[in-house]
Design an enzyme around this catalytic site. Structure first.
Site, PDB file in Angstrom:
ATOM      1  N   ASN A 125     -13.131  63.152  60.256  1.00  0.00           N
ATOM      2  CA  ASN A 125     -12.193  64.046  59.561  1.00  0.00           C
ATOM      3  C   ASN A 125     -12.451  65.479  59.990  1.00  0.00           C
ATOM      4  O   ASN A 125     -12.373  65.713  61.216  1.00  0.00           O
ATOM      5  CB  ASN A 125     -12.054  63.764  58.056  1.00  0.00           C
ATOM      6  CG  ASN A 125     -13.275  63.873  57.177  1.00  0.00           C
ATOM      7  OD1 ASN A 125     -14.198  63.110  57.323  1.00  0.00           O
ATOM      8  ND2 ASN A 125     -13.257  64.763  56.224  1.00  0.00           N
ATOM      9  N   ASP A 126     -12.710  66.389  59.099  1.00  0.00           N
ATOM     10  CA  ASP A 126     -12.642  67.825  59.435  1.00  0.00           C
ATOM     11  C   ASP A 126     -13.458  68.238  60.670  1.00  0.00           C
ATOM     12  O   ASP A 126     -14.605  67.783  60.836  1.00  0.00           O
ATOM     13  CB  ASP A 126     -13.230  68.662  58.294  1.00  0.00           C
ATOM     14  CG  ASP A 126     -12.722  68.269  56.930  1.00  0.00           C
ATOM     15  OD1 ASP A 126     -11.798  67.463  56.852  1.00  0.00           O
ATOM     16  OD2 ASP A 126     -13.279  68.772  55.946  1.00  0.00           O
TER      17      ASP A 126
END
Ligand code: FRU
Length: 482
Positions: A17-18
């Site tokens: 993710n991020d």
């Protein structure tokens, strides 16, 4: 079908993710990212790591940060890196139970070893902020001080960025909120704040939990508070999320974001990898103080050959058979160019003579049963990606994504489109961005066309793109993480 992007970064395998802590250090770019090294689903979050000398080709490195006994024993959440006293300092959120605290680690020369520094931990949020709403420290320097901007929710009612200050990046003191969401529509919880100078101004970007989109604000940093002057939507609908900026050695400010999967979790897990990052974008401000973004100049180096963008014969295009399925938002008539490919960089300029829609059709099968459309609706001032027919695979999302795009009608509309297998990034006039995923199921869904429903002068250029991450392509052996 192989949906792996070829020039957008994804993890060698399993979950991403991020983007976290992107930094230029000793002549190389280092990119970190939220990573589950055990499965293609969120959980057991580590910091994955890759490095590059050109922002295009990434070399997978051993995992940078892993949960260990203490404040981060249940996860190493998002954060940032700064060079403090000549050493890289990672600032990230540790998860223990439901509680979040701000943790620190010092890196070695190759960023392959990190030493956690529990003595620096900020264990508790300030009063009025819950321990589960306290995350994603962004470190920055101003006026001779080190600061941390931390994402929060004020009273679980308004997104907020908390400001901490330190003389040595070791001993942190809470000051006050840097900025609080001015309205409910700006979100109840703000994640991944970034706060940095750009030209004469300061830029604040935040992402709204739960995955509701991201905002930008441009203004001043006065007396340790942010005073916004202009604002806008960075990316709507969570299409791209958790934006992370990083200064380049040549002075540019670059920005990445996470582009999540848009299909059922079971389909994702079966493929064994999840999540991609946007390409790096260069940030700037226009004369009205609005934030502009365009793919970093380096991306053009991946252009392989001109895409075969052929002007279409208007008469034959207009007689194209009606497409199957639900009605689409525009007729898509008036084809001006046709092309094909699933890995493309396109630049299209429309000079519209009325207010009828225009746009592009991508990843379409010859019969139109599968197709994704980028449409600009001048009356509604909306740019949208229409996915009603993106895929015949029932596991793929069909939801449209859209953004308001205000423009000067005397100016041409300029679209930049990066299509990279399942990843699609679109920018209008460098001001409005849409990012999403598409999963055509048919191997012949490679056709595209440019259209304008009304009279328009259209020019289009495009290139097929090289594969920058060959190890990610199906059939290639994915390197194991250390
Ligand atoms: C944003 C986010 C962050 C958090 C991280 C956990 O997508 O929820 O707030 O630190 O992801 O993976």
């Amino acid at each position: 079908m192989d949906h792996r992007p070829r020039f957008h970064f994804s993890a060698p395998r399993h979950w991403l993710n991020d983007p976290n802590g992107i930094v230029w250090w000793r002549g190389r770019w280092h990119l970190h990212y939220q990573h589950n090294p055990h499965a293609a689903r969120w959980g057991d979050i580590h910091w994955g790591h890759a490095s590059s000398d050109d922002l295009l080709h990434w070399h997978d490195e051993p995992i940078a940060l892993a949960p260990s006994a203490g404040a981060d024993e249940d996860g190493c959440f998002s954060g940032s890196i700064a060079i403090v006293d000549g050493r890289p300092l990672a600032c990230y959120t540790g998860l223990r139970g439901g509680a979040q605290s701000q943790c620190f680690a010092v890196g070695d020369d190759d960023l392959r070893q990190w030493t956690k520094e529990p003595g620096r931990t900020i264990a508790e949020p300030p009063e009025g902020v819950a321990r589960e709403d306290f995350r994603d420290p962004w470190i920055f320097r101003a006026g001779g001080w080190w600061y941390l901007a931390v994402g929060a929710s004020a009273g679980q009612a308004r997104g907020q960025v908390l400001l901490y200050r330190s003389a040595d990046a070791r001993d942190w003191h809470y000051r006050h909120p840097l900025f609080t969401a001015p309205t409910l529509s700006h979100g109840v919880m703000w994640e991944c704040p970034n706060f940095f100078p750009l030209g004469e101004r300061w830029v604040l970007t935040v992402s709204v939990w739960p995955r509701l989109g991201a905002h930008w604000f441009v203004g001043r940093f006065d007396d340790e508070r942010f005073v916004p002057e202009t604002e806008g939507v960075l990316d709507p609908d969570g299409g791209a999320f958790a934006h992370l900026a990083a200064p380049a050695p040549d002075g540019r400010m670059l920005q990445w974001a996470w582009i999540d999967e848009q299909r059922d979790a079971s389909a994702v897990e079966a493929d064994g990898w999840a999540g991609a990052l946007s390409v790096p974008h260069e940030l700037s401000l226009d004369t009205c103080g609005r934030l502009l973004r365009r793919p970093a100049a380096e991306i053009a180096r991946l252009r392989e050959a001109p895409a075969d963008l052929r002007p279409a014969d208007p008469a034959s295009a207009l007689q194209a058979p009606p497409l199957a399925g639900a009605p689409l938002v525009s007729a898509g008539a008036g084809t001006t160019h046709v092309f094909s490919g699933r890995c493309l960089d396109l630049e299209v300029e429309f000079r519209l003579r009325d207010r009828r829609p225009c746009g592009l059709v991508l990843a379409a099968s010859p019969d139109g049963a599968e197709q994704t459309r980028i449409v600009f609706l001048p009356e509604a001032r909306r740019l949208l990606i229409e996915r009603a027919r993106s895929s015949t695979d029932p596991a793929a999302s069909r939801q449209n994504v859209w953004i308001f795009h205000e423009r000067d009608e005397a100016e041409p509309l300029r679209l930049r489109v990066l299509l990279d297998h399942s990843v699609l990034e679109v920018q209008a006039d460098e001001r409005s961005s849409l990012s999403t995923r598409l999963y055509p199921a048919r191997p012949d869904s490679v056709h595209g066309r440019v259209f304008a429903d009304g009279p328009a002068q259209v020019s289009a250029r495009g290139w097929t793109m090289r594969t920058a991450l060959p190890g990610r392509v199906a059939g290639a052996q994915a390197p194991a993480n250390a």
